[in-house]
Design a protein around this motif. Structure first.
Motif, short mmCIF file in Angstrom:
data_model
loop_
_atom_site.label_atom_id
_atom_site.label_comp_id
_atom_site.label_asym_id
_atom_site.label_seq_id
_atom_site.Cartn_x
_atom_site.Cartn_y
_atom_site.Cartn_z
N ASN A 55 -14.63 7.06 6.56
CA ASN A 55 -14.01 7.46 5.29
C ASN A 55 -14.38 8.92 5.03
O ASN A 55 -15.57 9.26 5.03
CB ASN A 55 -14.51 6.55 4.16
N THR B 290 0.85 -1.18 0.00
CA THR B 290 0.00 0.00 0.00
C THR B 290 0.89 1.23 0.00
O THR B 290 2.11 1.12 -0.04
CB THR B 290 -0.96 -0.02 1.22
N ARG C 45 -4.46 -5.86 2.82
CA ARG C 45 -4.32 -4.40 2.69
C ARG C 45 -5.65 -3.70 2.54
O ARG C 45 -5.76 -2.49 2.74
CB ARG C 45 -3.41 -4.07 1.50
N ASN D 256 -10.55 4.55 11.47
CA ASN D 256 -11.88 4.07 11.87
C ASN D 256 -11.75 3.29 13.18
O ASN D 256 -11.21 2.19 13.21
CB ASN D 256 -12.44 3.18 10.76
N CYS E 286 -19.94 -0.35 14.22
CA CYS E 286 -19.62 1.08 14.09
C CYS E 286 -20.80 2.00 14.45
O CYS E 286 -20.62 3.19 14.67
CB CYS E 286 -19.12 1.39 12.69
N ARG F 218 -7.95 7.89 -0.67
CA ARG F 218 -9.20 7.10 -0.66
C ARG F 218 -9.97 7.19 0.65
O ARG F 218 -11.16 6.91 0.68
CB ARG F 218 -8.90 5.62 -0.90
N HIS G 124 -19.58 9.40 12.15
CA HIS G 124 -18.68 8.25 12.33
C HIS G 124 -17.50 8.45 11.39
O HIS G 124 -17.68 8.84 10.24
CB HIS G 124 -19.44 6.96 12.00
N ARG H 14 -14.49 10.47 2.36
CA ARG H 14 -15.35 10.62 1.17
C ARG H 14 -16.82 10.35 1.50
O ARG H 14 -17.72 10.93 0.89
CB ARG H 14 -14.87 9.68 0.05
N GLY I 57 -15.47 -3.53 0.86
CA GLY I 57 -15.46 -2.09 1.13
C GLY I 57 -16.27 -1.27 0.15
O GLY I 57 -17.08 -0.41 0.56
O1 UT7 Z 1 -17.14 1.73 9.59
C1 UT7 Z 1 -17.71 0.61 9.04
C2 UT7 Z 1 -18.21 0.87 7.67
N1 UT7 Z 1 -17.13 0.80 6.73
C3 UT7 Z 1 -17.01 1.73 5.81
O2 UT7 Z 1 -17.74 2.68 5.81
C4 UT7 Z 1 -15.99 1.52 4.73
C5 UT7 Z 1 -16.60 1.81 3.41
N2 UT7 Z 1 -15.71 1.60 2.30
C6 UT7 Z 1 -14.64 2.40 2.03
O3 UT7 Z 1 -14.32 3.27 2.82
C7 UT7 Z 1 -13.89 2.22 0.73
O4 UT7 Z 1 -14.64 1.35 -0.10
C8 UT7 Z 1 -12.46 1.64 0.92
C9 UT7 Z 1 -11.56 2.71 1.53
C10 UT7 Z 1 -12.50 0.40 1.81
C11 UT7 Z 1 -11.88 1.25 -0.44
O5 UT7 Z 1 -11.90 2.37 -1.32
P1 UT7 Z 1 -12.48 2.19 -2.79
O6 UT7 Z 1 -12.28 3.46 -3.48
O7 UT7 Z 1 -13.89 1.68 -2.66
O8 UT7 Z 1 -11.51 1.11 -3.42
P2 UT7 Z 1 -11.85 -0.35 -4.00
O9 UT7 Z 1 -12.19 -1.28 -2.90
O10 UT7 Z 1 -12.82 -0.22 -5.13
O11 UT7 Z 1 -10.43 -0.76 -4.58
C12 UT7 Z 1 -9.81 0.02 -5.65
C13 UT7 Z 1 -8.43 -0.53 -5.89
C14 UT7 Z 1 -8.39 -2.05 -6.07
O12 UT7 Z 1 -7.44 -2.35 -7.06
P3 UT7 Z 1 -7.90 -2.70 -8.57
O13 UT7 Z 1 -8.81 -3.89 -8.45
O14 UT7 Z 1 -8.60 -1.47 -9.07
O15 UT7 Z 1 -6.60 -2.97 -9.25
C15 UT7 Z 1 -7.87 -2.53 -4.74
O16 UT7 Z 1 -7.21 -3.76 -4.83
O17 UT7 Z 1 -7.57 -0.23 -4.77
C16 UT7 Z 1 -6.92 -1.44 -4.37
N3 UT7 Z 1 -6.65 -1.36 -2.94
C17 UT7 Z 1 -5.52 -0.82 -2.43
N4 UT7 Z 1 -4.44 -0.27 -3.01
C18 UT7 Z 1 -3.46 0.19 -2.22
C19 UT7 Z 1 -7.44 -1.75 -1.91
N5 UT7 Z 1 -6.83 -1.49 -0.74
C20 UT7 Z 1 -5.64 -0.91 -1.05
C21 UT7 Z 1 -4.59 -0.41 -0.25
N6 UT7 Z 1 -3.52 0.12 -0.86
N7 UT7 Z 1 -4.62 -0.44 1.10
#
Ligand code: UT7
Length: 323
Positions: free
Chosen positions: A253, A30, A153, A280, A114, A38, A250, A255, A215
């Motif tokens: 994120n 990461t 990650r 979080n 949460c 993000r 809460h 965003r 996520g």
């Molecule tokens: O409190 C409980 C409730 N929980 C939440 O509210 C969490 C809600 N979800 C989120 O905050 C976001 O969905 C995340 C922060 C978890 C993820 O962000 P995202 O913009 O939705 O990313 P994604 O899951 O769609 O992943 C995009 C890309 C993926 O790669 P590819 O498939 O596009 O190549 C992931 O593999 O980012 C990749 N990725 C990472 N890259 C670098 C996922 N985690 C990581 C990381 N570092 N830690």
């Protein structure tokens, strides 16, 4: 006589060990850039070996009780919102009660992940409004570091440990000056368990398990569900979201927070965000953010404050109070 639940004291506690995004980038694939862009998270705090959820809870509770100028003899209700209890039983609230030297009243845990703090606050409000209990200690405390898969990650960069607490008193309505918890909205849709869960448990695996989350699917649910709970709490109170003085969301994120703020037309200057500092922390995040805003003077006496949470279950909810 009819009573309102009025906030008398607030406190929070973060473990000493800070883990930055750069630290994590040395352990998993990461980067600081990805995590910051993000999520808004820059660092998180991790409990020391042997430091338990109840220890974090006690740290926050002592500060809230000092702030309220109340001692252990004054508290007759302890509610701990946690998904990471010290033990399977008894409730972490019972352990916290003992550590604080409280010897009377009731103590129990609330498990809504949460959304736990909103559920706990709303529950305490009902106990106090009934006149059956006089002073409640409501705590959100978590050690999520113990249920993270540190090789995943997609989840390990998001969460941290911490605790926050509020002391609430039952005050006869005519003496409140309009202060106290005004309304709340609690929701759950158990058909979405698979989106965010822990793959272990007493009955299923006899292990604690690790957190698993889809996520982006949770993200897609978040803004609409949170906004509608806030709208319902506002409607019950007979106010418009634009009348909210301070919004304490809460901290999952940045965003999601920005999306809710845009949707409901809440001015950015009224939003409390502490996610950069502690990530979080599940049930602890709302009182941690609330305490931080009290400390820096952004929450003032008489302010109309909206709280919201969303998490595993899925659960979500909102609460409106005048501080
Ligand atoms: O409190 C409980 C409730 N929980 C939440 O509210 C969490 C809600 N979800 C989120 O905050 C976001 O969905 C995340 C922060 C978890 C993820 O962000 P995202 O913009 O939705 O990313 P994604 O899951 O769609 O992943 C995009 C890309 C993926 O790669 P590819 O498939 O596009 O190549 C992931 O593999 O980012 C990749 N990725 C990472 N890259 C670098 C996922 N985690 C990581 C990381 N570092 N830690």
């Amino acid at each position: 006589m009819s009573f309102k639940a009025v906030v008398k004291g607030v406190g929070s506690y973060l473990p000493a060990q800070v883990v930055t995004n750069e630290d994590l980038a040395r352990r998993v694939d990461t980067s600081d850039e990805w995590i910051t862009e993000r999520t808004g998270i820059r660092q998180r705090c991790i409990a020391a070996e042997g430091e338990l959820t109840s220890d974090l809870a006690v740290g926050a509770a002592k500060r809230a009780m000092d702030h309220a100028k109340l001692g252990p003899e004054d508290i007759d209700l302890v509610i701990v919102a946690t998904a990471t209890p010290d033990m399977t039983f008894p409730a972490t609230a019972a352990i916290v009660q003992a550590k604080l030297g409280i010897r009377q009243g009731a103590a129990f845990d609330i498990h809504a992940v949460c959304t736990g703090f909103v559920y706990a606050l709303s529950t305490a409000e009902k106990f106090l409004a009934s006149g059956q209990h006089r002073q409640a200690l409501v705590i959100g405390a978590e050690t999520f570091s113990r249920i993270l898969d540190w090789e995943d990650r997609t989840t390990c960069v998001l969460f941290g440990d911490g605790a926050g607490a509020m002391v609430l008193s039952a005050v006869p309505e005519e003496e409140t000056d309009g202060k106290g918890i005004i309304s709340s909205c609690l929701r759950c849709d158990g058909s979405m368990v698979d989106l965010l869960y822990v793959d272990g448990g007493v009955s299923s695996t006899q292990t604690a398990g690790h957190l698993r989350m889809q996520g982006n699917k949770v993200f897609r649910e978040a803004v609409n569900r949170i906004s509608s709970a806030m709208m319902e709490a506002a409607k019950e109170a007979g106010i418009e979201p634009s009348e909210i003085d301070i919004f304490v969301p809460h901290q999952a994120n940045q965003r999601i927070i920005d999306g809710v703020v845009r949707k409901l037309g809440i001015g950015k200057e009224r939003v409390i965000s502490t996610i950069a500092k502690h990530g979080n922390t599940s049930a602890a995040s709302i009182p941690l953010a609330f305490d931080s805003a009290l400390q820096d003077g952004r929450i003032k006496s008489g302010d109309l404050v909206m709280l919201e949470g969303m998490g595993g279950g899925l659960t979500w909810g909102a609460a409106l109070l005048r501080y």
